[in-house]
Structures are given as C-alpha cells and as structure tokens.
Design a protein around this motif. Structure first.
Motif, PDB file in Angstrom:
ATOM      1  N   ALA A   1      -8.447  -6.236   1.313  1.00  0.00           N
ATOM      2  CA  ALA A   1      -7.500  -6.622   0.442  1.00  0.00           C
ATOM      3  C   ALA A   1      -5.988  -6.935   1.015  1.00  0.00           C
ATOM      4  O   ALA A   1      -5.162  -7.731   0.655  1.00  0.00           O
ATOM      5  CB  ALA A   1      -7.435  -5.673  -0.651  1.00  0.00           C
TER       6      ALA A   1
ATOM      7  N   ASP B   1      -4.423  13.482   8.340  1.00  0.00           N
ATOM      8  CA  ASP B   1      -4.795  13.290   6.987  1.00  0.00           C
ATOM      9  C   ASP B   1      -4.599  11.882   6.529  1.00  0.00           C
ATOM     10  O   ASP B   1      -3.532  11.279   6.539  1.00  0.00           O
ATOM     11  CB  ASP B   1      -3.512  14.165   6.306  1.00  0.00           C
ATOM     12  CG  ASP B   1      -3.789  14.239   4.827  1.00  0.00           C
ATOM     13  OD1 ASP B   1      -4.703  14.185   4.448  1.00  0.00           O
ATOM     14  OD2 ASP B   1      -2.526  14.737   3.915  1.00  0.00           O
ATOM     15  N   MET B   2      -5.673  11.429   6.050  1.00  0.00           N
ATOM     16  CA  MET B   2      -5.938   9.845   5.769  1.00  0.00           C
ATOM     17  C   MET B   2      -6.403   9.608   4.619  1.00  0.00           C
ATOM     18  O   MET B   2      -7.317  10.464   3.953  1.00  0.00           O
ATOM     19  CB  MET B   2      -6.392   8.946   7.222  1.00  0.00           C
ATOM     20  CG  MET B   2      -6.015   9.568   8.424  1.00  0.00           C
ATOM     21  SD  MET B   2      -6.898   8.538   9.717  1.00  0.00           S
ATOM     22  CE  MET B   2      -8.469   9.506   9.841  1.00  0.00           C
ATOM     23  N   GLY B   3      -6.523   8.082   4.323  1.00  0.00           N
ATOM     24  CA  GLY B   3      -7.164   7.812   3.098  1.00  0.00           C
ATOM     25  C   GLY B   3      -8.732   7.999   3.118  1.00  0.00           C
ATOM     26  O   GLY B   3      -9.158   8.278   4.464  1.00  0.00           O
TER      27      GLY B   3
ATOM     28  N   GLY C   1       1.053  -1.193   0.052  1.00  0.00           N
ATOM     29  CA  GLY C   1      -0.060   0.108  -0.127  1.00  0.00           C
ATOM     30  C   GLY C   1       0.965   1.251  -0.078  1.00  0.00           C
ATOM     31  O   GLY C   1       0.764   2.214   0.724  1.00  0.00           O
TER      32      GLY C   1
ATOM     33  N   LYS D   1      -5.849  -2.505  10.057  1.00  0.00           N
ATOM     34  CA  LYS D   1      -6.399  -3.298  11.113  1.00  0.00           C
ATOM     35  C   LYS D   1      -7.626  -4.061  10.679  1.00  0.00           C
ATOM     36  O   LYS D   1      -8.051  -5.023  11.521  1.00  0.00           O
ATOM     37  CB  LYS D   1      -7.169  -2.158  12.009  1.00  0.00           C
ATOM     38  CG  LYS D   1      -7.964  -1.048  11.256  1.00  0.00           C
ATOM     39  CD  LYS D   1      -8.402   0.261  11.974  1.00  0.00           C
ATOM     40  CE  LYS D   1      -7.402   1.138  11.789  1.00  0.00           C
ATOM     41  NZ  LYS D   1      -7.603   2.439  12.649  1.00  0.00           N
TER      42      LYS D   1
HETATM   43  P1  NDP Z   1      -5.239   4.972   1.606  1.00  0.00           P
HETATM   44  O1  NDP Z   1      -6.440   4.649   0.907  1.00  0.00           O
HETATM   45  O2  NDP Z   1      -4.505   6.155   1.677  1.00  0.00           O
HETATM   46  O3  NDP Z   1      -4.134   3.751   0.776  1.00  0.00           O
HETATM   47  C1  NDP Z   1      -4.552   2.348   0.455  1.00  0.00           C
HETATM   48  C2  NDP Z   1      -3.550   1.877  -0.045  1.00  0.00           C
HETATM   49  O4  NDP Z   1      -3.806   0.537  -0.537  1.00  0.00           O
HETATM   50  C3  NDP Z   1      -3.088   2.273  -1.650  1.00  0.00           C
HETATM   51  O5  NDP Z   1      -1.687   2.255  -1.780  1.00  0.00           O
HETATM   52  C4  NDP Z   1      -3.868   1.482  -2.447  1.00  0.00           C
HETATM   53  O6  NDP Z   1      -3.373   1.443  -4.006  1.00  0.00           O
HETATM   54  C5  NDP Z   1      -4.053   0.314  -1.902  1.00  0.00           C
HETATM   55  N1  NDP Z   1      -4.892  -0.696  -2.226  1.00  0.00           N
HETATM   56  C6  NDP Z   1      -6.364  -0.260  -2.235  1.00  0.00           C
HETATM   57  N2  NDP Z   1      -7.006  -1.424  -2.621  1.00  0.00           N
HETATM   58  C7  NDP Z   1      -6.139  -2.657  -3.099  1.00  0.00           C
HETATM   59  C8  NDP Z   1      -6.265  -3.715  -3.468  1.00  0.00           C
HETATM   60  N3  NDP Z   1      -7.317  -4.235  -3.807  1.00  0.00           N
HETATM   61  N4  NDP Z   1      -5.100  -4.523  -3.506  1.00  0.00           N
HETATM   62  C9  NDP Z   1      -3.959  -3.964  -3.453  1.00  0.00           C
HETATM   63  N5  NDP Z   1      -3.664  -2.449  -2.890  1.00  0.00           N
HETATM   64  C10 NDP Z   1      -4.973  -1.862  -2.751  1.00  0.00           C
HETATM   65  O7  NDP Z   1      -5.181   3.954   2.651  1.00  0.00           O
HETATM   66  P2  NDP Z   1      -4.169   4.568   4.221  1.00  0.00           P
HETATM   67  O8  NDP Z   1      -2.964   4.713   3.900  1.00  0.00           O
HETATM   68  O9  NDP Z   1      -5.154   5.798   5.014  1.00  0.00           O
HETATM   69  O10 NDP Z   1      -4.866   3.491   5.315  1.00  0.00           O
HETATM   70  C11 NDP Z   1      -4.308   2.022   5.133  1.00  0.00           C
HETATM   71  C12 NDP Z   1      -4.327   1.353   6.068  1.00  0.00           C
HETATM   72  O11 NDP Z   1      -3.812   1.678   7.389  1.00  0.00           O
HETATM   73  C13 NDP Z   1      -6.002   0.915   6.597  1.00  0.00           C
HETATM   74  O12 NDP Z   1      -6.380  -0.061   6.909  1.00  0.00           O
HETATM   75  C14 NDP Z   1      -6.179   2.074   7.652  1.00  0.00           C
HETATM   76  O13 NDP Z   1      -7.321   1.705   8.312  1.00  0.00           O
HETATM   77  C15 NDP Z   1      -4.801   1.994   8.416  1.00  0.00           C
HETATM   78  N6  NDP Z   1      -4.527   3.225   9.128  1.00  0.00           N
HETATM   79  C16 NDP Z   1      -4.339   4.381   8.362  1.00  0.00           C
HETATM   80  C17 NDP Z   1      -4.008   5.452   9.098  1.00  0.00           C
HETATM   81  C18 NDP Z   1      -3.729   6.788   8.493  1.00  0.00           C
HETATM   82  O14 NDP Z   1      -3.174   7.733   9.217  1.00  0.00           O
HETATM   83  N7  NDP Z   1      -4.074   7.046   7.242  1.00  0.00           N
HETATM   84  C19 NDP Z   1      -3.816   5.601  10.742  1.00  0.00           C
HETATM   85  C20 NDP Z   1      -3.958   4.111  11.105  1.00  0.00           C
HETATM   86  C21 NDP Z   1      -4.139   3.102  10.481  1.00  0.00           C
HETATM   87  P3  NDP Z   1      -3.920   2.592  -4.927  1.00  0.00           P
HETATM   88  O15 NDP Z   1      -3.226   3.826  -4.650  1.00  0.00           O
HETATM   89  O16 NDP Z   1      -3.515   2.102  -6.271  1.00  0.00           O
HETATM   90  O17 NDP Z   1      -5.368   2.470  -4.889  1.00  0.00           O
END
Ligand code: NDP
Length: 397
Positions: free
Chosen positions: A108, A211-213, A11, A128
């Motif tokens: 995923a 700043d999150m997804g 990711g 998570k």
């Molecule tokens: P984002 O939406 O910013 O990024 C998601 C990532 O996963 C991207 O690299 C995306 O690729 C990839 N992805 C999405 N779908 C698929 C798939 N089907 N197969 C493979 N790769 C995939 O998410 P976040 O970074 O915000 O969050 C990621 C995880 O971390 C989540 O589980 C979230 O709950 C957890 N989290 C996030 C925090 C945060 O501050 N953001 C804090 C604590 C936990 P592409 O860009 O090509 O779509």
C-alpha cells in the motif's frame, strides 16, 4: 531565521510514524507536521491531529475518514480530512511540503511513495516493500525527478553513513568491496526447525531488540525482512548482488558495515532506536542534537557475528534468488509474503508455512517477466491469488 521544514508522514499511526512524531515533537524549532496519513485508526489519528494540528489528514478507509471528520469538527480542529488511495498520493506529492516520510506498511506504500519521488521530494524511506516491488522504476523516477531518497531502515541508514561524504543514493559508490547488512536474527534465532513448527504470532511479534509493527516483526522472525533489505540495498546503493552479505548480530549495536577494496571496514554503531535514522534523514546534511541516548560502551559485554542459517530461515535465500530472477519475481515474493504473514497472524497457518507458501508461489510462476508498473501489479495480483489459494487449500508441501 530559517523556516520550519514541512513534513508529511505516510503511516503516521504506526511504529515508524509514531517515532517520527517523537522526533518532530523534540525539534519543533526545525520541523512541523504538514500532513499525516493512516489506514483506519481514527482514535490515534485524532490524538495526532489534536497535538500537531496538521493541515491535512488522509485515511485510506472511507468510513473511518468520515468518522474522523465528525470528531475533528466536534473538537473545532481545522485539519482537512481527505479519503482514499488517490488522496494519499495527492498529499504525498503536495507541492507545499518539503519532506515525505514513507512509513506505510506493505505494498500500500508503493504508489504514495512513488508520487512523492515523482514530485522530486526528499523521501525518508522506511517502506522497503515499495523498492522490493519496483526498485528499478522507483530509482529511475528518483533520478529523473531529482528526488532525494534517504534510507530510514536502520541498516541502510548505517551504510549510507559509512559511505564517503557527499555520496548520493542511487549511484554506485567508489572502491567498495562489500556491503554487510547486520541482522538481529529475530526472536527465533536459536530455535530448532521442530520448535519453529509450534511458535505463535505473539511470540513472533516479540522482537528482542526492536518494537515494530506486526508485519515487519513476523518478517524479522522469518528473516524475510533481511531478504527484503538485501533487495533494498541492491537498489539504493547500486552494487552487484555478490557484494551484499548478511551477518547475524544479535546485539543490534552495529547497524551495518561497508568494506572498501583496501580491506578497511567501516561500521556504524548506536543504540537500537529508530528515532536515530529518522532524525538523520530529517536533518541531513546537518546532524540533529541528541536524537537518541549515547551508546555506553562499558555496558557492552560482547558483540557477536554469526553466519545466517538459510535451512531454518529459507526466506533469506528466496530474496537473493528472486532478485537474480528479476522481472516481477521480487514483487511476487513480496505479494506471497504479505498473504502468508496475514494468514499466520490470523492463526490460519503455522509459522513454518510462511516460507512454504512463498516457495510454492515462486515455483509456480518461475521467472515472471514484467517491465512496467502495470505489468508488475498484474503479477502481484496473480501471486496473491495463488498464495491465497494455497492458504485456503492448505495443500502446503
Ligand atoms: P505499522 O504496522 O506499525 O504501521 C503501519 C502504518 O501503515 C499505519 O499507520 C497504518 O495505518 C498504515 N497502513 C496500513 N495499511 C494501509 C493502507 N492499506 N493504506 C494506507 N495506510 C496503511 O508498521 P511499521 O511502522 O512497523 O512499518 C512501516 C514500514 O516501515 C514497513 O514497510 C516496515 O518494513 C518499515 N520499517 C519499520 C521499522 C520499524 O522499526 N517498525 C524499521 C525499518 C523499516 P493504521 O494504523 O490505520 O492501520
């Protein structure tokens, strides 16, 4: 001279992935990017490959990976491009890497994360949802395969830091009376139920502190995110559910707390910046220098702690109920949430319908028994189909 630690980022194009790259950029004397993955974001991946020159890149989407391959070739970059879900698992279990950062969003992330655990890796866990879906299976695999799970979620990272030195994730800690997870309360903390009926995806994604997804931002706004974190804490720290509490702390300065049986409470404080827990996990047991700016206590006027309101944010309660129900219920909670959040982001349903769809799925299936991963994935699919039908039928109560 110590060798560079090889890191795989699952990711890498997302919010946690990008911040992981920030940390590695600042500490190139300690870490190198060995492999990166994403779903389909070719342009961002091209930038990452140009800068970090990883050995491998995987895109889950096959069309996008063919395009990336062409573009890398034209730039004479030697990164090997692999494609599809199987390749994600192969990269995360590649024996050459030292650390896997699990930062794919949603279900995923489950199989690649499990593959890294089964290979006995150090896994920095942000995803998570994988623990929500299959906590018992993942923690058993970590124990059996001697994997080292380090929490990246800021609350769980805080708890880990408040537990006694030498504490190992997955083992019940001594003398702990409560784990207190703090919640920012999200962007709608002070909105009434009536006002929540008309909030937009843009408003839901505008988190006041982080700043999150998009998906986790909406989860944060419904407090489903905090519910998932309760389940995550239950599996990571092996305490009874009754010992896990949630408190709303809008300033996001105290990232969580551990209370011991003598009444001592240890809190972890820092600026709200995901680069801290990521750097912590990369460097552990050593501390990484200047991962984030110091907290300026003079700038803090107040720290508030407020009880959560499960009437306005019922998703938090659903998580406790799902964990109590056991079996596949937490996986079905997650599946229903993924469908409902996607529908909300696409403008198909209202914000307040998210919790209604989850409730409809949980009511429909009751306590759904499942043991193996296969059985859980069947339950996951059933929950998705049902949630999808509720969205399409719009027969939300
Ligand atoms: P984002 O939406 O910013 O990024 C998601 C990532 O996963 C991207 O690299 C995306 O690729 C990839 N992805 C999405 N779908 C698929 C798939 N089907 N197969 C493979 N790769 C995939 O998410 P976040 O970074 O915000 O969050 C990621 C995880 O971390 C989540 O589980 C979230 O709950 C957890 N989290 C996030 C925090 C945060 O501050 N953001 C804090 C604590 C936990 P592409 O860009 O090509 O779509």
């Amino acid at each position: 001279m110590s060798k560079l630690k090889k890191v795989v980022i699952l990711g890498a194009t997302g919010s946690v992935g990008s911040q992981s790259l920030d940390v590695i950029r600042d500490h190139q004397d300690s870490f190198e990017v060995f492999g990166v993955t994403a779903n389909s974001n070719v342009n961002k991946m091209l930038q990452i490959c140009s800068e970090f020159k990883p050995k491998y890149v995987v895109l889950a989407d096959t069309k996008a990976s063919s395009l990336l391959k062409e573009k890398l070739k034209s730039l004479r970059l030697k990164t090997e491009v692999l494609q599809g879900d199987k390749a994600l698992q192969e990269l995360s279990s590649n024996s050459e890497s030292d650390i896997v950062i699990s930062a794919i969003v949603g279900s995923a992330g489950l199989k690649p994360t499990l593959a890294a655990i089964e290979k006995g890796k150090r896994v920095l866990l942000a995803n998570k949802e994988s623990l929500v879906i299959s906590g018992s299976i993942m923690m058993d695999a970590a124990d059996k395969c001697n994997a080292e799970i380090l929490p990246v979620d800021s609350e769980h990272n805080a708890i880990f830091q408040c537990l006694p030195s030498g504490y190992k994730v997955g083992v019940e800690p001594n003398s702990v009376s409560r784990l207190i997870l703090t919640a920012s309360g999200g962007p709608f903390l002070s909105k009434s139920l009536t006002d929540l009926g008309s909030v937009t995806p843009e408003q839901a994604c505008a988190h006041p502190n982080w700043d999150m997804g998009a998906k986790i931002s909406v989860d944060s706004a419904t407090m489903m995110n905090k519910g998932f974190e309760v389940i995550e804490a239950y599996w990571l720290f092996k305490v009874d559910l009754e010992k896990i509490e949630v408190i709303v702390h809008p300033q996001s300065i105290v990232h969580s707390m551990v209370e011991y049986i003598d009444g001592s409470m240890i809190a972890h404080m820092a600026v709200h910046d995901m680069r801290l827990p990521i750097a912590f996990g990369l460097g552990w047991p050593a501390r990484v220098k200047k991962a984030v700016p110091s907290l300026d206590l003079h700038q803090l006027s107040k720290l508030e702690f407020i009880a959560p309101d499960v009437k306005r944010f019922p998703c938090l309660q659903y998580a406790f109920d799902a964990l109590n129900a056991g079996g596949a219920t937490p996986a079905m909670l997650n599946a229903a949430n993924e469908v409902a959040v996607a529908a909300f982001l696409q403008g198909q349903i209202k914000f307040i319908d998210i919790s209604k769809i989850i409730d409809a799925v949980l009511q429909h299936f009751g306590n759904y028994k499942a043991g193996s991963l296969e059985e859980i994935m069947i339950a996951d699919e059933k929950a998705r189909c049902y949630a999808d039908a509720v969205v399409r039928g719009r027969n939300i109560g």
